[in-house]
Design a protein around this motif. Structure first.
Motif, PDB file in Angstrom:
ATOM      1  N   THR A  47       0.845  -1.183   0.000  1.00 35.74           N
ATOM      2  CA  THR A  47       0.000   0.000   0.000  1.00 35.74           C
ATOM      3  C   THR A  47       0.883   1.235   0.000  1.00 35.74           C
ATOM      4  OG1 THR A  47      -1.689  -1.151   1.267  1.00 35.74           O
ATOM      5  CG2 THR A  47      -1.779   1.243   1.287  1.00 35.74           C
ATOM      6  N   VAL A  48       0.580   2.175  -0.873  1.00 35.85           N
ATOM      7  CA  VAL A  48       1.290   3.454  -0.912  1.00 35.85           C
ATOM      8  C   VAL A  48       0.364   4.482  -0.275  1.00 35.85           C
ATOM      9  CG1 VAL A  48       2.453   5.143  -2.359  1.00 35.85           C
ATOM     10  CG2 VAL A  48       2.405   2.750  -3.060  1.00 35.85           C
ATOM     11  N   GLY A  49       0.666   4.844   0.954  1.00 40.83           N
ATOM     12  CA  GLY A  49      -0.204   5.745   1.700  1.00 40.83           C
ATOM     13  C   GLY A  49      -0.084   7.194   1.295  1.00 40.83           C
ATOM     14  N   GLU A  50       1.128   7.634   1.044  1.00 38.61           N
ATOM     15  CA  GLU A  50       1.364   9.038   0.731  1.00 38.61           C
ATOM     16  C   GLU A  50       2.709   9.177   0.040  1.00 38.61           C
ATOM     17  OE1 GLU A  50       1.681  13.301   3.131  1.00 38.61           O
ATOM     18  OE2 GLU A  50       1.664  11.432   4.261  1.00 38.61           O
ATOM     19  N   VAL A  51       2.824  10.186  -0.796  1.00 41.00           N
ATOM     20  CA  VAL A  51       4.100  10.547  -1.404  1.00 41.00           C
ATOM     21  C   VAL A  51       4.283  12.039  -1.175  1.00 41.00           C
ATOM     22  CG1 VAL A  51       5.451  10.750  -3.517  1.00 41.00           C
ATOM     23  CG2 VAL A  51       4.055   8.723  -3.138  1.00 41.00           C
ATOM     24  N   ARG A  58      12.437  17.389  -7.145  1.00 39.27           N
ATOM     25  CA  ARG A  58      13.486  16.478  -7.606  1.00 39.27           C
ATOM     26  C   ARG A  58      13.594  15.218  -6.749  1.00 39.27           C
ATOM     27  NH1 ARG A  58      17.560  18.688 -11.514  1.00 39.27           N
ATOM     28  NH2 ARG A  58      16.714  20.715 -12.031  1.00 39.27           N
ATOM     29  N   ASN A  59      12.976  15.243  -5.590  1.00 35.21           N
ATOM     30  CA  ASN A  59      12.977  14.093  -4.690  1.00 35.21           C
ATOM     31  C   ASN A  59      11.565  13.865  -4.193  1.00 35.21           C
ATOM     32  OD1 ASN A  59      15.927  13.552  -4.434  1.00 35.21           O
ATOM     33  ND2 ASN A  59      15.900  15.655  -3.695  1.00 35.21           N
ATOM     34  N   ALA A  60      11.248  12.606  -3.954  1.00 34.11           N
ATOM     35  CA  ALA A  60       9.938  12.257  -3.415  1.00 34.11           C
ATOM     36  C   ALA A  60      10.106  11.082  -2.456  1.00 34.11           C
ATOM     37  CB  ALA A  60       8.971  11.894  -4.533  1.00 34.11           C
ATOM     38  N   VAL A  61       9.429  11.183  -1.325  1.00 34.13           N
ATOM     39  CA  VAL A  61       9.445  10.108  -0.346  1.00 34.13           C
ATOM     40  C   VAL A  61       8.088   9.425  -0.382  1.00 34.13           C
ATOM     41  CG1 VAL A  61       9.692   9.511   2.089  1.00 34.13           C
ATOM     42  CG2 VAL A  61      11.045  11.376   1.131  1.00 34.13           C
ATOM     43  N   ALA A  62       8.088   8.127  -0.637  1.00 33.42           N
ATOM     44  CA  ALA A  62       6.858   7.340  -0.673  1.00 33.42           C
ATOM     45  C   ALA A  62       6.739   6.581   0.648  1.00 33.42           C
ATOM     46  CB  ALA A  62       6.889   6.362  -1.843  1.00 33.42           C
ATOM     47  N   TYR A  63       5.625   6.787   1.322  1.00 37.71           N
ATOM     48  CA  TYR A  63       5.358   6.091   2.576  1.00 37.71           C
ATOM     49  C   TYR A  63       4.539   4.858   2.248  1.00 37.71           C
ATOM     50  CZ  TYR A  63       7.205  10.230   4.720  1.00 37.71           C
ATOM     51  OH  TYR A  63       8.051  11.248   5.079  1.00 37.71           O
ATOM     52  N   ALA A  99      12.479  13.681 -13.487  1.00 41.62           N
ATOM     53  CA  ALA A  99      12.045  12.449 -12.837  1.00 41.62           C
ATOM     54  C   ALA A  99      12.564  12.490 -11.400  1.00 41.62           C
ATOM     55  CB  ALA A  99      12.617  11.240 -13.567  1.00 41.62           C
ATOM     56  N   PRO A 100      11.675  12.610 -10.420  1.00 45.55           N
ATOM     57  CA  PRO A 100      12.150  12.706  -9.043  1.00 45.55           C
ATOM     58  C   PRO A 100      12.788  11.405  -8.562  1.00 45.55           C
ATOM     59  CG  PRO A 100       9.747  12.681  -9.115  1.00 45.55           C
ATOM     60  CD  PRO A 100      10.230  12.685 -10.520  1.00 45.55           C
ATOM     61  N   GLU A 101      13.815  11.564  -7.755  1.00 40.80           N
ATOM     62  CA  GLU A 101      14.425  10.413  -7.085  1.00 40.80           C
ATOM     63  C   GLU A 101      13.418   9.896  -6.070  1.00 40.80           C
ATOM     64  OE1 GLU A 101      17.388   8.870  -7.403  1.00 40.80           O
ATOM     65  OE2 GLU A 101      17.945  10.156  -9.078  1.00 40.80           O
ATOM     66  N   LEU A 102      13.206   8.597  -6.046  1.00 40.10           N
ATOM     67  CA  LEU A 102      12.260   8.013  -5.110  1.00 40.10           C
ATOM     68  C   LEU A 102      12.991   7.448  -3.907  1.00 40.10           C
ATOM     69  CD1 LEU A 102       9.894   6.086  -7.550  1.00 40.10           C
ATOM     70  CD2 LEU A 102       9.475   8.273  -6.432  1.00 40.10           C
ATOM     71  N   ARG A 103      12.452   7.729  -2.746  1.00 38.04           N
ATOM     72  CA  ARG A 103      12.896   7.113  -1.496  1.00 38.04           C
ATOM     73  C   ARG A 103      11.685   6.457  -0.874  1.00 38.04           C
ATOM     74  NH1 ARG A 103      15.707  11.135   2.455  1.00 38.04           N
ATOM     75  NH2 ARG A 103      13.537  11.065   2.961  1.00 38.04           N
TER      76      ARG A 103
END
Length: 139
Positions: A47-51, A58-63, A99-103
């Motif tokens: 489940t991807v709750g939030e990004v 340039r960066n995005a954190v996926a919870y 394209a944002p870096e994903l964390r």
């Protein structure tokens, strides 16, 4: 580019929120369809709750959280191992300049909800709530 004079910098901008939601939907879709070439990751239901996107996008954190909260460490490891491919597949469907870096981080929202419920179930808290309602009824 002109600065947004209405945005005071105390929270994410509308653009950050919009891009975060676009990435969240696309990432959830990619994970659900199994578009990544990793059988271990494709076996997991995540489940991807939030990004949350940074102000420069340039960066995005996926919870994220695996279904039922089981194998969280393995899911996080699989996502990080496939970070480059996920970035490529996710951004392919979006019209973004970069394209944002994903964390990836574990989503602790459900844990916080459980903690809040436990707090409200405490006898002292229930007593305080009841006292406040009595004060409101008298006024």
């Amino acid at each position: 580019m002109a600065k947004n004079k209405l945005h005071t910098g105390q929270g994410p901008s509308q653009r950050q929120l919009r891009v975060g939601e676009l990435i969240r939907r696309r990432l959830a879709e990619v994970l659900a369809r199994g578009d990544v070439h990793d059988p271990e990751l494709n076996r997991m239901s995540i489940t991807v709750g939030e990004v949350r996107a940074t102000p420069d996008l340039r960066n995005a954190v996926a919870y994220v959280m695996p279904l039922g909260g089981r194998q969280a460490a393995e899911a996080l490891e699989a996502l990080n191992r496939n970070r480059v491919e996920l970035r490529r597949v996710v951004v392919k469907g979006l019209a973004l300049k970069f394209a944002p870096e994903l964390r990836f981080e574990l989503d602790d929202t459900f844990d916080r909800i459980d903690d809040t419920r436990r707090m409200f179930d405490q006898e002292t808290v229930q007593r305080d709530i009841a006292a406040r309602h009595e004060d409101d009824d008298e006024a």
